[in-house]
Enzyme design. Structure first.
Site, PDB file in Angstrom:
ATOM      1  N   GLY A 126      43.336 -18.304   6.887  1.00 54.42           N
ATOM      2  CA  GLY A 126      42.601 -18.864   8.017  1.00 54.42           C
ATOM      3  C   GLY A 126      41.646 -19.820   7.521  1.00 54.42           C
ATOM      4  O   GLY A 126      41.271 -20.906   8.085  1.00 54.42           O
TER       5      GLY A 126
ATOM      6  N   ASP B 293      37.307 -17.823   7.217  1.00 58.60           N
ATOM      7  CA  ASP B 293      37.485 -18.414   8.600  1.00 58.60           C
ATOM      8  C   ASP B 293      36.381 -17.827   9.664  1.00 58.60           C
ATOM      9  O   ASP B 293      35.433 -18.801  10.156  1.00 58.60           O
ATOM     10  CB  ASP B 293      38.669 -18.620   9.149  1.00 58.60           C
ATOM     11  CG  ASP B 293      39.333 -17.078   9.254  1.00 58.60           C
ATOM     12  OD1 ASP B 293      38.783 -16.381   9.162  1.00 58.60           O
ATOM     13  OD2 ASP B 293      40.502 -17.196   9.630  1.00 58.60           O
TER      14      ASP B 293
ATOM     15  N   ASP C 271      33.886 -11.435  12.013  1.00 56.75           N
ATOM     16  CA  ASP C 271      34.168 -10.520  12.986  1.00 56.75           C
ATOM     17  C   ASP C 271      33.553  -9.184  12.989  1.00 56.75           C
ATOM     18  O   ASP C 271      32.382  -9.038  13.251  1.00 56.75           O
ATOM     19  CB  ASP C 271      35.687 -10.695  13.335  1.00 56.75           C
ATOM     20  CG  ASP C 271      36.231  -9.675  14.734  1.00 56.75           C
ATOM     21  OD1 ASP C 271      35.360  -9.802  15.576  1.00 56.75           O
ATOM     22  OD2 ASP C 271      37.209  -9.379  14.726  1.00 56.75           O
TER      23      ASP C 271
ATOM     24  N   LYS D  59      31.221 -14.344  14.929  1.00 60.61           N
ATOM     25  CA  LYS D  59      31.627 -13.970  16.352  1.00 60.61           C
ATOM     26  C   LYS D  59      30.345 -12.920  16.578  1.00 60.61           C
ATOM     27  O   LYS D  59      29.934 -12.483  15.696  1.00 60.61           O
ATOM     28  CB  LYS D  59      32.849 -13.264  16.380  1.00 60.61           C
ATOM     29  CG  LYS D  59      33.625 -13.602  17.632  1.00 60.61           C
ATOM     30  CD  LYS D  59      34.815 -12.803  17.616  1.00 60.61           C
ATOM     31  CE  LYS D  59      36.309 -13.497  17.648  1.00 60.61           C
ATOM     32  NZ  LYS D  59      37.553 -12.667  17.951  1.00 60.61           N
TER      33      LYS D  59
ATOM     34  N   PHE E 144      38.942 -14.580  21.654  1.00 56.87           N
ATOM     35  CA  PHE E 144      39.846 -15.014  20.569  1.00 56.87           C
ATOM     36  C   PHE E 144      39.973 -16.525  20.397  1.00 56.87           C
ATOM     37  O   PHE E 144      40.301 -17.194  21.202  1.00 56.87           O
ATOM     38  CB  PHE E 144      41.246 -14.349  20.658  1.00 56.87           C
ATOM     39  CG  PHE E 144      42.012 -14.247  19.357  1.00 56.87           C
ATOM     40  CD1 PHE E 144      41.804 -13.199  18.632  1.00 56.87           C
ATOM     41  CD2 PHE E 144      43.127 -14.924  19.279  1.00 56.87           C
ATOM     42  CE1 PHE E 144      42.580 -13.116  17.580  1.00 56.87           C
ATOM     43  CE2 PHE E 144      43.626 -15.037  18.207  1.00 56.87           C
ATOM     44  CZ  PHE E 144      43.572 -14.050  17.227  1.00 56.87           C
ATOM     45  N   VAL E 145      39.731 -16.851  19.204  1.00 59.12           N
ATOM     46  CA  VAL E 145      39.912 -18.316  18.970  1.00 59.12           C
ATOM     47  C   VAL E 145      41.036 -18.730  18.051  1.00 59.12           C
ATOM     48  O   VAL E 145      41.444 -17.930  16.885  1.00 59.12           O
ATOM     49  CB  VAL E 145      38.327 -19.031  18.342  1.00 59.12           C
ATOM     50  CG1 VAL E 145      37.397 -18.978  19.629  1.00 59.12           C
ATOM     51  CG2 VAL E 145      38.344 -18.142  17.221  1.00 59.12           C
TER      52      VAL E 145
ATOM     53  N   ASP F  97      44.785 -18.496  13.500  1.00 58.95           N
ATOM     54  CA  ASP F  97      46.127 -18.411  14.236  1.00 58.95           C
ATOM     55  C   ASP F  97      46.272 -17.431  15.211  1.00 58.95           C
ATOM     56  O   ASP F  97      45.201 -16.511  15.177  1.00 58.95           O
ATOM     57  CB  ASP F  97      47.061 -18.038  12.987  1.00 58.95           C
ATOM     58  CG  ASP F  97      46.863 -16.555  12.719  1.00 58.95           C
ATOM     59  OD1 ASP F  97      45.788 -16.088  12.210  1.00 58.95           O
ATOM     60  OD2 ASP F  97      47.996 -15.754  12.841  1.00 58.95           O
TER      61      ASP F  97
ATOM     62  N   ARG G  93      47.520 -23.073  13.535  1.00 56.24           N
ATOM     63  CA  ARG G  93      46.628 -23.376  12.527  1.00 56.24           C
ATOM     64  C   ARG G  93      46.158 -24.842  12.227  1.00 56.24           C
ATOM     65  O   ARG G  93      45.379 -25.150  11.781  1.00 56.24           O
ATOM     66  CB  ARG G  93      47.196 -22.651  11.200  1.00 56.24           C
ATOM     67  CG  ARG G  93      47.418 -21.154  11.341  1.00 56.24           C
ATOM     68  CD  ARG G  93      47.324 -20.680   9.626  1.00 56.24           C
ATOM     69  NE  ARG G  93      47.914 -19.451   9.583  1.00 56.24           N
ATOM     70  CZ  ARG G  93      47.171 -18.427   9.468  1.00 56.24           C
ATOM     71  NH1 ARG G  93      45.807 -18.454   9.484  1.00 56.24           N
ATOM     72  NH2 ARG G  93      47.735 -17.109   9.306  1.00 56.24           N
TER      73      ARG G  93
HETATM   74  P1  XMP Z   1      36.302  -8.888  10.077  1.00 54.83           P
HETATM   75  O1  XMP Z   1      36.536  -7.806  11.207  1.00 54.83           O
HETATM   76  O2  XMP Z   1      37.024  -8.336   8.571  1.00 54.83           O
HETATM   77  O3  XMP Z   1      37.383  -9.819  10.071  1.00 54.83           O
HETATM   78  O4  XMP Z   1      35.112  -9.669   9.666  1.00 54.83           O
HETATM   79  C1  XMP Z   1      37.853 -11.112   9.843  1.00 54.83           C
HETATM   80  C2  XMP Z   1      39.144 -11.431   9.974  1.00 54.83           C
HETATM   81  O5  XMP Z   1      39.804 -11.271  11.370  1.00 54.83           O
HETATM   82  C3  XMP Z   1      40.380 -12.372  11.902  1.00 54.83           C
HETATM   83  N1  XMP Z   1      39.761 -12.769  13.170  1.00 54.83           N
HETATM   84  C4  XMP Z   1      40.478 -13.622  13.878  1.00 54.83           C
HETATM   85  N2  XMP Z   1      41.307 -14.661  13.723  1.00 54.83           N
HETATM   86  N3  XMP Z   1      41.084 -15.538  15.879  1.00 54.83           N
HETATM   87  C5  XMP Z   1      41.700 -15.549  14.830  1.00 54.83           C
HETATM   88  O6  XMP Z   1      42.455 -16.190  14.591  1.00 54.83           O
HETATM   89  C6  XMP Z   1      39.864 -14.895  16.156  1.00 54.83           C
HETATM   90  O7  XMP Z   1      39.226 -14.919  17.003  1.00 54.83           O
HETATM   91  C7  XMP Z   1      39.644 -13.815  15.154  1.00 54.83           C
HETATM   92  N4  XMP Z   1      38.688 -12.778  15.003  1.00 54.83           N
HETATM   93  C8  XMP Z   1      38.982 -12.258  13.922  1.00 54.83           C
HETATM   94  C9  XMP Z   1      40.474 -13.335  10.934  1.00 54.83           C
HETATM   95  O8  XMP Z   1      41.587 -13.243  10.255  1.00 54.83           O
HETATM   96  C10 XMP Z   1      39.458 -12.958   9.902  1.00 54.83           C
HETATM   97  O9  XMP Z   1      39.528 -13.505   8.550  1.00 54.83           O
END
Ligand code: XMP
Length: 171
Positions: free
Chosen positions: A40, A96, A99, A127, A148-149, A155, A161
């Site tokens: 990402g 990227d 979360d 987020k 969700f982006v 992706d 992507r």
């Molecule tokens: P954590 O929860 O470990 O997650 O902070 C980070 C990873 O979660 C994925 N992620 C997303 N991917 N759109 C995406 O395409 C989203 O809205 C999203 N939210 C979380 C992403 O792989 C990131 O590295």
């Protein structure tokens, strides 16, 4: 599925230029290794590094979460085939999106265990409302709501992507 634009190309490029300037000033010619989390952060990596003047190396890591068969605990498996030795290096970990914070926090510890002299973190997106692990990124592009982006590296099922902007995926 439709993608509704959330952050446009100009906004992303302007913000990356600001962050690159801050990074350049903060590291002040100290050699920097940017460790980007696959897949990402690839687009942000490519745009960011071309704005940073000064000694720079790049490395890539992959981090995949697996849910245990018998417990709900998730394990993060780290693949660093394309990460050179970071021992003694000043590292900037680039992802990227932040979360829950698990990926970033686990990778920071991993890089410290590998002997990095310092580890800072940067995420393009942060987020709000979902973080469970307390970690403050040193640099972040944009704060976004809990949606969700996709796009600009992010992706859904490995699609979207290549979009030059970040958008919300609508069913
Ligand atoms: P954590 O929860 O470990 O997650 O902070 C980070 C990873 O979660 C994925 N992620 C997303 N991917 N759109 C995406 O395409 C989203 O809205 C999203 N939210 C979380 C992403 O792989 C990131 O590295």
């Amino acid at each position: 599925m439709a993608v509704t634009p959330l952050i446009n190309e100009t906004q992303i490029q302007e913000r990356l230029a600001e962050l690159a300037q801050r990074i350049e000033a903060d590291y002040a010619e100290r050699p920097l290794t940017i460790v980007a989390v696959l897949t990402g952060s690839l687009v942000a990596l490519a745009d960011l590094i071309r704005r940073i003047h000064g000694p720079l190396r790049i490395a890539l890591v992959q981090a995949s979460s697996y849910r245990g068969a018998t417990t709900s605990a998730t394990t993060l498996v780290i693949n660093e085939t394309f990460a050179p030795d970071v021992a003694g290096r000043d590292v900037l970990l680039l992802d990227d999106i932040l979360d829950t914070g698990r990926t970033l926090a686990t990778l920071v510890e991993h890089l410290k265990d590998r002997g990095a002299a310092s580890v800072r973190t940067m995420v393009l997106l942060r987020k709000i409302g979902r973080q469970v692990v307390p970690i403050e990124p040193d640099y972040h592009g944009f704060v976004i709501p809990d949606v969700f982006v996709v796009g600009y590296g992010l992706d859904y099922n490995d699609e979207y992507r290549h979009l030059p902007f970040v958008g919300v995926l609508e069913p």
